[in-house]
Design a protein around this motif. Sequence first.
Motif, PDB file in Angstrom:
ATOM      1  N   ARG A 167     -43.967 -51.112  -7.476  1.00  0.00           N
ATOM      2  CA  ARG A 167     -43.435 -52.389  -6.990  1.00  0.00           C
ATOM      3  C   ARG A 167     -44.364 -53.524  -7.394  1.00  0.00           C
ATOM      4  O   ARG A 167     -45.575 -53.332  -7.510  1.00  0.00           O
ATOM      5  N   GLY A 234     -35.103 -39.629  -3.323  1.00  0.00           N
ATOM      6  CA  GLY A 234     -35.569 -40.581  -4.313  1.00  0.00           C
ATOM      7  C   GLY A 234     -35.743 -39.859  -5.637  1.00  0.00           C
ATOM      8  O   GLY A 234     -36.413 -38.825  -5.700  1.00  0.00           O
ATOM      9  N   SER A 237     -39.248 -38.952  -6.397  1.00  0.00           N
ATOM     10  CA  SER A 237     -40.012 -38.536  -5.228  1.00  0.00           C
ATOM     11  C   SER A 237     -41.102 -37.544  -5.595  1.00  0.00           C
ATOM     12  O   SER A 237     -40.887 -36.626  -6.390  1.00  0.00           O
ATOM     13  N   ASP A 262     -34.707 -44.177  -9.860  1.00  0.00           N
ATOM     14  CA  ASP A 262     -35.732 -45.225  -9.814  1.00  0.00           C
ATOM     15  C   ASP A 262     -36.227 -45.498  -8.406  1.00  0.00           C
ATOM     16  O   ASP A 262     -36.593 -46.631  -8.072  1.00  0.00           O
ATOM     17  N   ALA A 263     -36.227 -44.459  -7.572  1.00  0.00           N
ATOM     18  CA  ALA A 263     -36.767 -44.584  -6.219  1.00  0.00           C
ATOM     19  C   ALA A 263     -37.783 -43.469  -5.997  1.00  0.00           C
ATOM     20  O   ALA A 263     -37.581 -42.337  -6.423  1.00  0.00           O
ATOM     21  N   THR A 264     -38.873 -43.796  -5.310  1.00  0.00           N
ATOM     22  CA  THR A 264     -39.869 -42.817  -4.932  1.00  0.00           C
ATOM     23  C   THR A 264     -39.524 -42.277  -3.541  1.00  0.00           C
ATOM     24  O   THR A 264     -38.379 -42.411  -3.088  1.00  0.00           O
ATOM     25  N   VAL A 267     -37.597 -44.559  -0.461  1.00  0.00           N
ATOM     26  CA  VAL A 267     -36.270 -44.866  -1.004  1.00  0.00           C
ATOM     27  C   VAL A 267     -35.734 -46.187  -0.483  1.00  0.00           C
ATOM     28  O   VAL A 267     -35.198 -47.005  -1.244  1.00  0.00           O
ATOM     29  N   ASP A 270     -37.565 -49.077  -2.129  1.00  0.00           N
ATOM     30  CA  ASP A 270     -37.458 -49.124  -3.589  1.00  0.00           C
ATOM     31  C   ASP A 270     -36.071 -49.552  -4.068  1.00  0.00           C
ATOM     32  O   ASP A 270     -35.938 -50.308  -5.032  1.00  0.00           O
ATOM     33  N   GLN A 271     -35.033 -48.998  -3.420  1.00  0.00           N
ATOM     34  CA  GLN A 271     -33.649 -49.257  -3.851  1.00  0.00           C
ATOM     35  C   GLN A 271     -32.793 -49.538  -2.615  1.00  0.00           C
ATOM     36  O   GLN A 271     -31.856 -48.810  -2.307  1.00  0.00           O
ATOM     37  N   ASN A 272     -33.129 -50.623  -1.926  1.00  0.00           N
ATOM     38  CA  ASN A 272     -32.499 -50.908  -0.640  1.00  0.00           C
ATOM     39  C   ASN A 272     -30.989 -51.051  -0.738  1.00  0.00           C
ATOM     40  O   ASN A 272     -30.246 -50.480   0.070  1.00  0.00           O
TER      41      ASN A 272
END
Length: 293
Positions: A167, A234, A237, A262-264, A267, A270-272
């Motif tokens: 981020r 994620g 993850s 594209d989320a760790t 989640v 990262d990708q709300n």
Amino acid sequence: MFADLTLFGHCGHRIAASAEGPDGGMPVLLAHGGGQTRWSWKSIANLLAEHGFRVIALDLRGHGDSAWATDGAYAMADFAGDLAAIASAMDRKPALVGASLGGLAGILAEGEHGPNLFASLTLVDVTPQLDAGGVARVIGFMAAHAGEGFASPDEAARVISEYIPNRPSRRASPGLARYLRQKADGRYYWHWDPAFVTGVMRQDEDQSEDRGYGKVELSEAARRLTLPVHLVRGGSSDLVSPEAVAHFRELVPHAEYSNIADATHMVVGDQNDLFGETVVDFLIRTHARKGGE
């Protein structure tokens, strides 16, 4: 954002919560991950409320504005007991959305105190089988500054940026203040009980005093799940591997599964937007079919 509430968990433990959405809406409990607070769900809660759900975001014991456990009761069984007590006291069976710690507690609560304690269970990047390296990284981050705190909110923001390098780096925002307490020494400390982390580390090192935290107990609880279940992972993850997902789907064959690219492990942060759409879709489809529970 919310109307503040006081709820009571296992043995009357005081749990701070906030509610949003129509009083008559399908209730949805939001249970955050370790080291977070109910404010982690701000955007998701707004979205769910807009779709007619009655959203209740919790501060888990020892976190945020909830009471600390003076006896150090931070085993997974304690968190699960709180969720079971809160759900059982509600007029309508709630759906539960649990991230990390909140999701594990949800699995154990439904498996041990159910069946049908909840109307559905959404697990956010968590399964009974977690990568040991990823878990160590999370616990290490939480333990690193628990004792000495930070000189300023900006220092805390810098540490977070180093922990989540995917981020953009940023200075402290007004929202970060909800995760920090300033004590008499002028320093800023995380808004949770340091005994929570030491308790988790102790359980990880010594499973002889297992109170429902171990992999076997969580797997057994997952195998008992008969309610609608949705696992959201994620895509990048470091805690939930594709193998862990396959293991979970063997335990819970009827579970739905979503992978957020594209989320760790974080989640929601990262990708709300994509996460929100995914959760809303599952809840609307599931509870429309079931008549809203």
